[in-house]
Design a protein around this motif. Sequence first.
Motif, PDB file in Angstrom:
ATOM      1  N   ALA A 267     -34.113 -36.987  11.412  1.00 50.23           N
ATOM      2  CA  ALA A 267     -35.399 -37.699  11.725  1.00 50.23           C
ATOM      3  C   ALA A 267     -35.451 -38.559  12.762  1.00 50.23           C
ATOM      4  O   ALA A 267     -36.329 -38.818  13.462  1.00 50.23           O
ATOM      5  CB  ALA A 267     -35.826 -38.382  10.384  1.00 50.23           C
ATOM      6  N   ASP A 268     -34.340 -38.902  13.312  1.00 52.35           N
ATOM      7  CA  ASP A 268     -34.060 -39.980  14.334  1.00 52.35           C
ATOM      8  C   ASP A 268     -34.010 -39.389  15.731  1.00 52.35           C
ATOM      9  O   ASP A 268     -33.773 -39.970  16.874  1.00 52.35           O
ATOM     10  CB  ASP A 268     -32.665 -40.938  14.120  1.00 52.35           C
ATOM     11  CG  ASP A 268     -31.480 -39.940  14.308  1.00 52.35           C
ATOM     12  OD1 ASP A 268     -31.701 -38.979  14.269  1.00 52.35           O
ATOM     13  OD2 ASP A 268     -30.680 -40.817  14.528  1.00 52.35           O
ATOM     14  N   GLU A 299     -34.714 -32.366   8.609  1.00 51.18           N
ATOM     15  CA  GLU A 299     -35.200 -33.297   7.586  1.00 51.18           C
ATOM     16  C   GLU A 299     -36.293 -33.231   7.218  1.00 51.18           C
ATOM     17  O   GLU A 299     -37.433 -33.240   7.898  1.00 51.18           O
ATOM     18  CB  GLU A 299     -34.698 -34.591   8.001  1.00 51.18           C
ATOM     19  CG  GLU A 299     -33.113 -35.110   7.872  1.00 51.18           C
ATOM     20  CD  GLU A 299     -32.813 -36.423   8.064  1.00 51.18           C
ATOM     21  OE1 GLU A 299     -32.537 -36.956   7.039  1.00 51.18           O
ATOM     22  OE2 GLU A 299     -33.137 -36.896   9.262  1.00 51.18           O
ATOM     23  N   LYS A 300     -36.730 -33.668   5.766  1.00 47.54           N
ATOM     24  CA  LYS A 300     -38.087 -33.420   5.266  1.00 47.54           C
ATOM     25  C   LYS A 300     -38.866 -34.678   5.851  1.00 47.54           C
ATOM     26  O   LYS A 300     -40.091 -34.187   6.127  1.00 47.54           O
ATOM     27  CB  LYS A 300     -37.997 -33.609   3.679  1.00 47.54           C
ATOM     28  CG  LYS A 300     -39.150 -33.593   2.779  1.00 47.54           C
ATOM     29  CD  LYS A 300     -38.936 -33.888   1.532  1.00 47.54           C
ATOM     30  CE  LYS A 300     -38.142 -33.161   0.816  1.00 47.54           C
ATOM     31  NZ  LYS A 300     -37.892 -33.508  -0.480  1.00 47.54           N
ATOM     32  N   SER A 301     -38.308 -35.694   6.030  1.00 42.06           N
ATOM     33  CA  SER A 301     -39.410 -36.872   6.674  1.00 42.06           C
ATOM     34  C   SER A 301     -39.908 -36.537   7.859  1.00 42.06           C
ATOM     35  O   SER A 301     -40.990 -37.155   8.221  1.00 42.06           O
ATOM     36  CB  SER A 301     -38.585 -38.040   6.509  1.00 42.06           C
ATOM     37  OG  SER A 301     -37.480 -37.913   7.493  1.00 42.06           O
ATOM     38  N   CYS A 302     -39.375 -35.473   8.652  1.00 47.76           N
ATOM     39  CA  CYS A 302     -40.240 -35.280   9.862  1.00 47.76           C
ATOM     40  C   CYS A 302     -40.620 -33.980   9.903  1.00 47.76           C
ATOM     41  O   CYS A 302     -41.063 -33.353  11.033  1.00 47.76           O
ATOM     42  CB  CYS A 302     -39.207 -35.746  11.186  1.00 47.76           C
ATOM     43  SG  CYS A 302     -37.604 -34.468  11.202  1.00 47.76           S
ATOM     44  N   ASP A 304     -43.260 -31.925   8.689  1.00 44.18           N
ATOM     45  CA  ASP A 304     -44.569 -31.427   8.876  1.00 44.18           C
ATOM     46  C   ASP A 304     -45.015 -31.401  10.182  1.00 44.18           C
ATOM     47  O   ASP A 304     -45.774 -30.704  10.835  1.00 44.18           O
ATOM     48  CB  ASP A 304     -45.299 -32.254   7.894  1.00 44.18           C
ATOM     49  CG  ASP A 304     -45.033 -31.814   6.292  1.00 44.18           C
ATOM     50  OD1 ASP A 304     -44.580 -30.969   6.112  1.00 44.18           O
ATOM     51  OD2 ASP A 304     -45.477 -32.500   5.398  1.00 44.18           O
ATOM     52  N   ASP A 398     -33.172 -32.457   2.550  1.00 45.45           N
ATOM     53  CA  ASP A 398     -33.658 -33.944   1.953  1.00 45.45           C
ATOM     54  C   ASP A 398     -32.943 -34.897   2.841  1.00 45.45           C
ATOM     55  O   ASP A 398     -33.746 -35.979   2.782  1.00 45.45           O
ATOM     56  CB  ASP A 398     -32.924 -33.817   0.463  1.00 45.45           C
ATOM     57  CG  ASP A 398     -33.577 -32.823  -0.362  1.00 45.45           C
ATOM     58  OD1 ASP A 398     -34.633 -32.458   0.014  1.00 45.45           O
ATOM     59  OD2 ASP A 398     -32.913 -32.600  -1.404  1.00 45.45           O
ATOM     60  N   ASP A 399     -31.754 -34.750   3.385  1.00 47.99           N
ATOM     61  CA  ASP A 399     -31.011 -35.712   4.127  1.00 47.99           C
ATOM     62  C   ASP A 399     -29.969 -35.103   5.183  1.00 47.99           C
ATOM     63  O   ASP A 399     -29.957 -33.892   5.056  1.00 47.99           O
ATOM     64  CB  ASP A 399     -30.433 -36.841   3.215  1.00 47.99           C
ATOM     65  CG  ASP A 399     -29.527 -36.380   2.027  1.00 47.99           C
ATOM     66  OD1 ASP A 399     -29.105 -35.358   2.177  1.00 47.99           O
ATOM     67  OD2 ASP A 399     -29.525 -36.851   1.142  1.00 47.99           O
TER      68      ASP A 399
END
Length: 482
Positions: A267-268, A299-302, A304, A398-399
Motif C-alpha cells: 500500500a505504500d 495489499e487489500k487497502s490499495c 480496488d 491482507d497485509d
Amino acid sequence: MTQLFDFDSINLSPFVDGKRISLSGADVIPTYDAASGSVLCNVPVSDENIVNDAVASAKRALKGPWAKVIPAERSRMLMRVAQLIRKDAARLATIESLDSGKPLREAKGDIETSARYFEYYAGIADKLQGDTIPLGPDFVSFTMHEPIGVTAHIIPWNFPLVTTARGLAPALAAGCTAVVKPAEQTPLTALVLADILTEAGVPPGVVNIICGPGNKTGALLCEHPDVAHVTFTGSVATGKTVMRAAASHVASVTMELGGKSPVVVLADANMDDALNGTLKAAFMNAGQVCSAGSRLVIEKSCADAFLDKLAARVGAFTLGRGIDDPDIGPVISEQQVRKVASIVAESGAQTLAGGKLGKPSGLNGWFYEPTVLLAKDARSVAVQEEIFGPVLTVQIADDFDHACALAEDTPYGLVGGIYTRDVSKALKFSRHLSAGQIFINQYFAGGVETPFGGTKNSGFGREKGLEGLKAYYAVKTVTARL
C-alpha cells in the motif's frame, strides 16, 4: 498480405563443421508467421546422422584448431561477433519479429542484448585464471580452468537469439565447442548467426547449428555420449526428460524451467511505478517470458483503485502483427493459444479484463486478449500453473506477511518482484521468497551482468554474469612435491 522479408535469403540448411549441409529429400518443419498463420518457410530436419556429425565436428574442434586459439584471440572473435550482430541488427530484428510474433521494438532490444552477451563474455575470455593453494614449503599446488567439452544448447522459442547468445557466448569464452538446436518454431536467427560466426573468424566445428523437433533432434543431441554439458530452457516436463538423457552418460546440465513469478504491490508503493512495472512484467512478449510477473499480489487497502487503473490500461492495449509494433503481438502457435484459453476457462477466476481470443482486423493468426483474472482460490490452475500467455492473475493480500505467504505458495521459484517504499520490508521479502532473482521497485531490473536462474521447479544452475561461466569449465588441481 505483402511479404515483409525475403526469407529465401536465409540459408536454412544445418551448419556443421563450418559449412552448410544439403539435405535434399529431408523432412521439413514449417515456421509460421504467428500473426497470420501463414508459413514463412520450411526448415529441414536434422536426422541422427547430422546430429552425430555435428557432435563429432565439435569434438574434433575442441582438441584441434580451437584448442590452439589463445584466450586473447577468443576474446577478439567474440567481440567481432558482437559487432557483426549490431551491424546486421535491423535485418535480424525483422526476422525475429516475424518468426516469433513479438513487437518489433522488443525484437530490436533482443538483438542488442544478444550482441551484449558476446561483448560481455569477450571481456572475460582472457581472464579465466586459477588459484595457488598454500600447502607449505614442500609443495606447489595450483588450479587450472579447462573447457568442460562439447556443449549442447536447446533453445526456447520465446527469445531465440538472446537465449542462444546467453549460453553460447560463455561456452566459447571458456574454450568449449557447441551444438545449438533452436526451437522448431523459431529457428531463423540462429541459422543467420552461423554466417556471422563464420565472418567473425570462429573456426569450423566450434559452433554447429542443427534444426528439428525437440523429441527427435533435441533428444538425439541430449543423449549423445560425447556431449559433456546440456544447457536447456523450457518446460518442467521436458527438462526432466533432458536431465534423464544427460544422466545416461553423466553430462552436467543447466536447467531454466520457467516460473509463476509474483509481483507484490504494498500500500505504500509508488502506484504509478507499480502499475507500469506490473504491466511490463505481465505482458511483455505477450506474456511468453519465463520470468514474467504473471501473478500480482496486492495489499487489500490499495487493491480496488489499483485494479481499476490496471484493467483500464489493459483494455486499451492494441493487438497486431509484431512487425507493426503493437502493444501485444500474437501467441506463438495455435496449440499455445488453445492452452491459454483452456486455462482461463478452467480457472474459476473473475475476469477483470480480456478473457477471450483476440481478432485483430485482417489477421487470422493466434491472438489472445490481454487478460486480468481475480483469483478466488490459491490452488486455482491460474495461480499455480505457468500459462505462458498474456494473462495476469491477481491475488489479494491482507497485509505484508500474507503477501509474502501468497508469493511463496507455488512450486516455482524463478523471480519475485516487490513495490514498496519500506526498505526493511523489501529486504525481508528478498530473504523470504525462494527465487533466483528479486526485483525491488523495478521489474526485469539488471541485465547481462546479473546471474539468472531458478529454484524449486524453476530449475537450477545460473546463466548470465560471471556465474554463467561456471557451467562451462572444469577446475583441475595440480599439486607437486618439491
